[in-house]
Design an enzyme around this catalytic site. Sequence first.
Site, mmCIF file in Angstrom:
data_model
loop_
_atom_site.group_PDB
_atom_site.id
_atom_site.type_symbol
_atom_site.label_atom_id
_atom_site.label_comp_id
_atom_site.label_asym_id
_atom_site.label_seq_id
_atom_site.Cartn_x
_atom_site.Cartn_y
_atom_site.Cartn_z
ATOM 1 N N HIS A 68 0.791 -0.976 -0.020
ATOM 2 C CA HIS A 68 0.248 0.119 0.076
ATOM 3 C C HIS A 68 0.930 1.199 0.031
ATOM 4 O O HIS A 68 1.599 1.589 1.081
ATOM 5 C CB HIS A 68 -0.858 0.036 1.140
ATOM 6 C CG HIS A 68 -2.080 1.016 1.234
ATOM 7 N ND1 HIS A 68 -3.299 0.908 1.124
ATOM 8 C CD2 HIS A 68 -1.783 2.274 1.624
ATOM 9 C CE1 HIS A 68 -3.751 2.190 0.995
ATOM 10 N NE2 HIS A 68 -2.817 3.126 1.515
ATOM 11 N N HIS B 57 -4.656 3.163 -3.111
ATOM 12 C CA HIS B 57 -4.815 2.354 -1.782
ATOM 13 C C HIS B 57 -4.165 1.034 -1.959
ATOM 14 O O HIS B 57 -4.107 0.242 -1.025
ATOM 15 C CB HIS B 57 -6.487 2.352 -1.531
ATOM 16 C CG HIS B 57 -6.968 2.006 -0.287
ATOM 17 N ND1 HIS B 57 -6.433 0.968 0.468
ATOM 18 C CD2 HIS B 57 -7.596 2.789 0.609
ATOM 19 C CE1 HIS B 57 -6.909 1.054 1.609
ATOM 20 N NE2 HIS B 57 -7.627 2.319 1.664
ATOM 21 N N GLU C 292 -18.628 -6.703 23.426
ATOM 22 C CA GLU C 292 -17.540 -7.892 23.299
ATOM 23 C C GLU C 292 -16.367 -7.768 22.523
ATOM 24 O O GLU C 292 -15.203 -8.114 22.792
ATOM 25 C CB GLU C 292 -18.298 -9.166 22.964
ATOM 26 C CG GLU C 292 -19.389 -9.649 24.157
ATOM 27 C CD GLU C 292 -20.767 -9.179 23.672
ATOM 28 O OE1 GLU C 292 -21.739 -9.488 24.281
ATOM 29 O OE2 GLU C 292 -20.882 -8.214 22.892
ATOM 30 N N HIS D 181 -27.950 -19.354 22.874
ATOM 31 C CA HIS D 181 -26.909 -19.019 23.982
ATOM 32 C C HIS D 181 -26.199 -20.261 24.135
ATOM 33 O O HIS D 181 -25.068 -20.276 24.955
ATOM 34 C CB HIS D 181 -27.607 -18.582 24.979
ATOM 35 C CG HIS D 181 -28.036 -17.183 25.050
ATOM 36 N ND1 HIS D 181 -28.880 -16.640 23.951
ATOM 37 C CD2 HIS D 181 -27.706 -16.085 25.886
ATOM 38 C CE1 HIS D 181 -29.000 -15.590 24.206
ATOM 39 N NE2 HIS D 181 -28.488 -14.864 25.226
#
Length: 654
Positions: free
Chosen positions: A33, A266, A409, A471
Site C-alpha cells: 500500500h 490504496h 464484546e 446461547h
Amino acid sequence: MSPTTVSPDLEARQINTIRALAADAVMRAGSGHTGTAMALAPLAHVLCTRIMRYDATAPDWSDRDRFILSAGHASMLIYAMTHLLGYGVTLDDIRSFRQLGSITAGHPERGLTPGVEVTTGPLGQGFANAVGMAIAERNLRARLGADLVDHRTFVIVSDGDLMEGISHEAASLAGHQQLGRLIGIYDDNRITIDGSTDLALSDDAARRFEAYGWHVTDVGEAAEDLDTLERAIRGALLVSDRPSMIVVRSHIGYPMPTAIDTSAAHGAITDAAEIAAAKRAMGMDPDAEFVVDHDVAQAYLAAGRRGESERLAWESRLAASGHDRAWLEALWSARATGDAEGSTPVFDAGTQMATRVAANRVLDAALDTVPALICGGADLTGNTGTNVTAEVLSAANPGGRKLYFGVREHAMGAIANGMALHGGVLPVVGTFLVFSDYMRPAVRLAALSGAKSVFAWSHDSIGLGEDGPTHQPVEHLASLRAIPGLCVIRPADANETTQAWQVAVNRDGPTALVLTRQNVPVLDGTDRSGQVARGAYILIDTPSPSVILAGTGSEVQCCTGAAGLLAADGIATTVVSMPSWDLFEAQSVEYRSSVLPQGVPVLGVEAAAPFGWDRYADATVTMDRFGASAPGGELMTHFGFTAQAIADAARKLF
C-alpha cells in the site's frame, strides 16, 4: 520534550525521504500500500520529531509514549520511521518489504519489528488497542504515581477503521472513561479500495466523536502543514478530561501525479513512470532507489535519541521510588509475586460448585498476589466469574481493578489486548462462550501478537439450560482450539480451575478459560496438583484397562460415573481428564502415550462438536446438532451425557 530543531528545507527532505522509501519498497515488492504511507509522512514526521516522548535506543522503556498505526495497510510508514529513527530496522529490511523472513511484513506485527506496539491490519483493532493502552497508562499512573507513569497514546485511524463496528464500541467506552491521554488522528482521505467513500459512507466523523464525549479538532486541509498539525496535537495534549480526535483531510498518494485521490493509490503503485514523476516533484533523483541523504539520516537519528535524557532521569526516579523490585517485576511481567505459593484456593472433594464460581474465588485471591490483575466483563461480570472484590475502574477512580465494559464484546477483546501489550496489566475479561464469536478477531490477534490476555468464557455448553440454542455453544470449542497460540482450558472442576489460572499466569500469550454455568462436583482422586499444565492426565487409573473414557469440563463427572457402572460389570475402565488439548500436545510422546496408550479403545466425551476428537478417540459422545431450551439437567440427559449413556457407548467399542 523539546522538538528537534532543523531547517524547513531539511524537514521537507526528511518527509520526502519517507515517501520515497515507501514508494521504492512497494515497487520492489510488487504489492503493498503506497498511497496512505506517502500522504501521512508529514504527520508521522511531526509526531516523531516534535511531539512524542520516546527513546529509539530503548524501545521497551515502559514510560514511552505509545504510537499505534491502526491503518496497518500503511505499514511502510512505520517501517520507514523505525529505520530512520534508529530502531534497528535497516535499509536491507526495507528492501525486503513483504518477503519471506523479513521483519517488514505486509502489516505491522508486534514482536517482529522494533517500534511496533501492536499488530494491526484488520481495521478497527488498533484503535481499540489504543483505548486499552490508555486505560492501562491511567491505571498505572494512579497506582504508581506520575513520576513513574506519565505518557500518552497516539493512534492514526483511517476511514476503514471508523467504518468497522468495533470503532463505535471502543470510542464509546473511551469517551465514558474520559481518557484524556488518548489522542486519535483521523486520516480523512475519502478513498477505499472500492473507490470514493461516498459509495458507502456519509457519516460526520467529527460530530460522531463529539457525541461520544471526545474533544474534536478538525484542521481541514492541513496534511502538509507541519505547524498546523503540531498546534492541533499540542492543543489535544492540554485536554485532560476526555480523549481527543483530530480530523485531517489528506490526499492519498500525494505527490503522485495521476494516482493521487484515487483507489489505485490504496494499493501498490508499481508504475515506474508514476514513481519517477513523484520523485521529480519532490526534488529527488527519479532513478535512485532507497536513498537516505546523510543530513536527513543524522537529523532523524537525533530525533530518535532526543528522549534519552528523560529516560535516564526516569530510571533514576524508579531506582529511588522505594517500590519493592520483585513486586514491580511481577507487575510489569503480569506474573505472581513470590509470596503467591499456597495462596490459591483448594476445594474439598464432593462439594458442588460451578467452575465460573470457582474462577471468581481464584481471581479474588489473586488480587493480592498478581498486582497486574484487572478483571471485567461485557455486561456479564457477575455471570462469568470476573466480578472480583475490587474497586471499579472509572474516570473518577482510575486505579480500580474491576472494569465494566458494557455490551461491547468485540472492543472488550481488543481493549484487553491493548492493556496487555502496554505492560503492567493482566486483563481477565468475560462473557458467555457463545459470544466469543463477537470477539474472535481480537482473540486471533491476541494469539498472533502474543498478548497475555485471559478470556473467561462461561456458560460453556447445553448445560446452561433454558436460554436455548442461541446461547448454547456447540462449535465454539473446536473453532477456538484451531487458533494457533491460544491456550484453551476447559476445567472439570473447581480445583482444575485453580490450576488453569496458574497456567494462565505463568505462560506468555493468551489463555481461554472455558467455564460452566451449572454446578459440578469437585472430583476425588489422588493428588492432582500440576496436572492441568500437562493438558491431560489419568484421573481414575485401572491396571490393564479395557477402555478409556476421556472427557473435558463438566462431562468428566459423567465419565467417572460411567466408569463405576462398567467396573460393576467387571470392565476395567480408566478415566482421563483432558482440560487442554494444546497443553497435552506440548508434552513428550512418552507422556502422551502413558495417558492414552495405543491398543486401548478411547471414548471421547464432550458436550460440543466432535471436530478434532479423531486425534484421540475411537468414538465420541458429543453434539452434532444445536441444543434446545429446557433445564440444563434435562438437556444433558436428552443428549446422552449421563453415566449410563456413556457406559453403553463404551460397551460398543469392545
